[in-house]
Write an enzyme that holds these catalytic residues in place. Structure first.
Site, PDB file in Angstrom:
ATOM      1  CG  HIS A   1      69.543  22.777 -91.594  1.00  0.00           C
ATOM      2  ND1 HIS A   1      70.802  23.306 -91.408  1.00  0.00           N
ATOM      3  CD2 HIS A   1      69.579  22.105 -92.768  1.00  0.00           C
ATOM      4  CE1 HIS A   1      71.569  22.957 -92.424  1.00  0.00           C
ATOM      5  NE2 HIS A   1      70.854  22.213 -93.272  1.00  0.00           N
TER       6      HIS A   1
ATOM      7  CG  HIS B   1      53.206  28.488-143.361  1.00  0.00           C
ATOM      8  ND1 HIS B   1      52.884  29.105-142.174  1.00  0.00           N
ATOM      9  CD2 HIS B   1      53.558  27.218-143.034  1.00  0.00           C
ATOM     10  CE1 HIS B   1      53.054  28.257-141.162  1.00  0.00           C
ATOM     11  NE2 HIS B   1      53.463  27.101-141.651  1.00  0.00           N
TER      12      HIS B   1
ATOM     13  CG  HIS C   1      68.795  20.296-101.130  1.00  0.00           C
ATOM     14  ND1 HIS C   1      69.078  21.561-100.669  1.00  0.00           N
ATOM     15  CD2 HIS C   1      69.295  19.434-100.221  1.00  0.00           C
ATOM     16  CE1 HIS C   1      69.738  21.459 -99.517  1.00  0.00           C
ATOM     17  NE2 HIS C   1      69.880  20.180 -99.224  1.00  0.00           N
TER      18      HIS C   1
ATOM     19  CG  HIS D   1      74.843  24.464 -95.339  1.00  0.00           C
ATOM     20  ND1 HIS D   1      75.304  23.385 -94.641  1.00  0.00           N
ATOM     21  CD2 HIS D   1      73.547  24.190 -95.641  1.00  0.00           C
ATOM     22  CE1 HIS D   1      74.318  22.490 -94.531  1.00  0.00           C
ATOM     23  NE2 HIS D   1      73.251  22.951 -95.139  1.00  0.00           N
TER      24      HIS D   1
ATOM     25  CG  ASP E   1      69.185  23.087 -96.439  1.00  0.00           C
ATOM     26  OD1 ASP E   1      70.357  23.496 -96.364  1.00  0.00           O
ATOM     27  OD2 ASP E   1      68.816  21.973 -96.006  1.00  0.00           O
TER      28      ASP E   1
HETATM   29 ZN   LIG Z   1      71.402  21.956 -95.311  1.00  0.00          ZN
END
Ligand SMILES: [Zn+2]
Length: 440
Positions: free
Chosen positions: A239, A345, A266, A82, A243
Site C-alpha cells: 500500500h 552598479h 504523503h 488512490h 501511495d
Molecule cells: Zn493510501
C-alpha cells in the site's frame, strides 16, 4: 521496453462508480470521462456551482495529513492518491474525474475499485507522445522523522520500498517495476492500514468519519484487525508503494527512474513530486534554441515595442525567439557595457542588477500574457514576485535568454508565471511572477 515513442492515453468511454467517502462518510459517485491530448488529470466538483475543476498537479497540493488533498481557490478534493495511482499505473494520461462530493469513494481502501473502473472504461492511445521525466542525476528528499526518498536513474519505473511501523513493527520490504500488469496484480489490491494508536486522534479531528474495518486494516499492537484476512503477507509495504505511485503522479509526467523509499509518507512523496516538477521546468528552460533566429516564430524589436510600452533604457527585451504552445515564451536580451545601470552598479565592477533581471522576466511574461488574452484593451499589471533567486552574476557581453511559462491562470483576472534567466546554459535568476488583468 520502449522509453521514447510512447503515446498518451485516455479512457475509451465514461464509466462510473459510487461508494462512501472516507473522511466525511457521505455517499459519493464518481464518473471517469475521456479527455483530449495534454489535458492531464483533472477533478471536477459536480456538486458545486459552476462545477469547478482542479488540476491534479503538485502546484495545487494543499494538505498531506494522512491523505493527499489538492485544491484551487477555496475548492478542495481530498484523498486523491488512490485514484491517481490507478490512472497513472494503468497508463491513463488524460481524464476528467467527476465527483459529486469533495472526495472519491474509499471503496475497500485499495486502488482495486479504480482499476476495475478504468478497465470498464477501456484505455485508448492518442496521437501525441507522452510526457516522460527521465531521472538523470540522483535526487532525494528526507525528513526528521526518518523518511528518506531517493530517485535514481533507471530505464523503467521502479520502486524499492521499506515500510516500518512504530517501534519497527511490521517492517516490510518490496522492490518491483511498476507496469500496468504488476500494479494491477501486486499493488492495486493492497488496502489502507492505520495504527490503532493513531485512530482515536484522527476521529477526534473528524478525519475518518467513513472509516471502518471494511475500508482499512487496523493494526493494534501485534494484532491485525480487518474484516477480510490480509491479501498479501506484506500488504502494508504494497500500500505504501500504491501511495507513492499516486502522489508522484502529481508531478504530471511518467517517471523513468528508481524510487528508493524508506518509511515513505504523503508529505515526503509530495515533496519529491515537487522537486521533480521543478527540475522538469528548469530543464525546459535550458533546452531552448541558443541560436537567435529572425522570422515568423518570434517577434523582432519593432513588434516587441508595439506590445510593450517600455522604451530604452528600460526595455529589457531585444527580441522574442519563439513561443511554445500557448504557455511558453523565450526571449533574448544582449547585455552590453552601454547599459546605463553599469555606470553606477558598480564603478569598475559592472554587474547587472538583479531587479533588472526581474524586470526582464516581467516584460517577457507580459508578452506571453498579451498572446494569451489576444486583446489590447486589457493590460496585465505585475502584482507580485515570489521565490526570486539570483544564482550567478550577469556581466557585460552576456547574452541573456529569458524564459517564461504560464503556470496558472484564473479566468480573465489572474495569471502566474515561472520565469528563468539563462546565460551560458546556467540559470542566473528565477522567480514566480503574478499578474492581474485590468481594462486599460
Ligand atoms: Zn493510501
Amino acid at each position: 521496453m520502449s522509453t521514447s515513442l510512447e503515446l498518451q492515453h485516455t479512457v475509451g468511454k465514461t464509466a462510473s462508480l459510487s461508494g462512501t467517502s472516507l473522511h466525511t462518510g457521505e455517499e459519493v459517485s464518481l464518473r471517469l470521462h475521456p479527455a483530449t491530448v495534454d489535458h492531464g488529470i483533472k477533478f471536477k466538483r459536480k456538486d458545486l456551482p459552476d462545477e469547478p475543476t482542479i488540476d491534479a498537479r503538485i502546484d495545487n497540493l494543499k494538505m498531506v495529513e494522512r491523505a493527499t488533498t489538492i485544491g484551487e481557490g477555496s475548492v478542495r478534493v481530498h484523498t486523491v492518491e488512490h485514484v491517481l495511482a490507478a490512472l497513472s499505473a494503468m497508463d491513463v494520461d488524460n481524464a476528467i474525474v467527476e465527483m459529486d462530493a469533495n472526495e472519491p469513494p474509499i471503496g475497500d481502501g485499495s486502488a482495486q475499485p479504480y482499476v476495475d473502473l478504468i478497465k470498464k472504461a477501456g484505455v485508448i492511445a492518442q496521437e501525441e507522445p507522452r510526457k516522460v521525466f527521465h531521472v538523470r542525476e540522483p535526487m532525494h528528499v528526507e525528513s526528521k522523522t526518518g523518511t528518506l526518498l531517493v530517485l535514481l536513474p533507471c530505464e523503467t519505473f521502479r520502486i524499492s520500498c521499506t515500510q516500518a511501523g512504530p517501534n519497527n513493527r511490521f517492517a516490510q520490504f518490496l522492490s518491483m517495476e511498476i507496469t500496468s500488469a504488476t500494479f494491477e496484480r501486486e499493488i492495486a489490491p493492497a488496502r489502507t492500514f492505520v495504527y490503532y494508536e493513531d485512530v482515536r486522534p484522527l476521529m477526534e479531528k473528524n478525519l475518518i468519519k467513513g472509516g471502518s474495518l471494511e475500508n482499512a486494516i487496523v493494526v493494534r499492537g501485534e494484532a491485525v484487525l480487518s474484516k477480510e484476512p490480509l491479501r498479501f503477507a506484506d500488504e502494508f509495504v504494497r500500500h505504501k508503494i500504491l501511495d507513492i505511485v499516486g502522489d508522484l503522479a502529481l508531478a504530471g509526467r511518467r517517471i523513468r527512474g528508481h524510487v528508493v523509499a524508506v518509511k515513505p509518507g504523503h508529505a515526503a512523496n509530495a515533496e519529491l513530486a515537487r522537486a521533480l516538477a521543478r527540475e522538469q521546468t528548469r530543464r525546459s528552460a535550458m533546452t531552448g534554441s541558443h541560436a537567435i533566429p529572425i522570422g515568423d516564430a518570434g517577434l523582432d524589436t519593432g513588434e516587441v515595442m508595439k506590445i510593450l510600452p517600455h522604451r530604452y533604457p528600460f526595455l529589457m527585451v531585444d527580441r522574442v525567439i519563439g513561443f511554445e504552445g500557448e504557455d511558453k515564451i523565450t526571449a533574448v536580451k544582449c547585455i552590453t557595457i552601454n547599459e546605463p545601470f553599469f555606470q553606477g552598479h558598480f564603478p569598475g565592477h559592472p554587474v547587472m542588477p538583479g531587479v533588472m533581471q526581474v524586470e526582464a522576466m516581467a516584460q517577457v511574461a507580459s508578452l506571453l500574457l498579451f498572446k494569451l488574452t489576444k486583446t489590447t484593451s486589457r493590460i496585465g499589471y505585475f502584482m507580485s514576485a515570489d521565490s526570486v533567486k539570483f544564482r550567478k552574476p550577469v556581466f557585460p557581453g552576456d547574452t541573456m535568454f529569458i524564459h517564461a511559462e504560464l503556470t496558472r491562470s484564473r479566468g480573465e483576472r489572474m495569471a502566474k508565471t515561472k520565469c528563468y534567466c539563462v546565460v551560458n546554459d546556467a540559470v542566473v535568476s528565477e522567480g514566480e511572477l503574478m499578474f492581474t488583468f485590468l481594462d486599460k
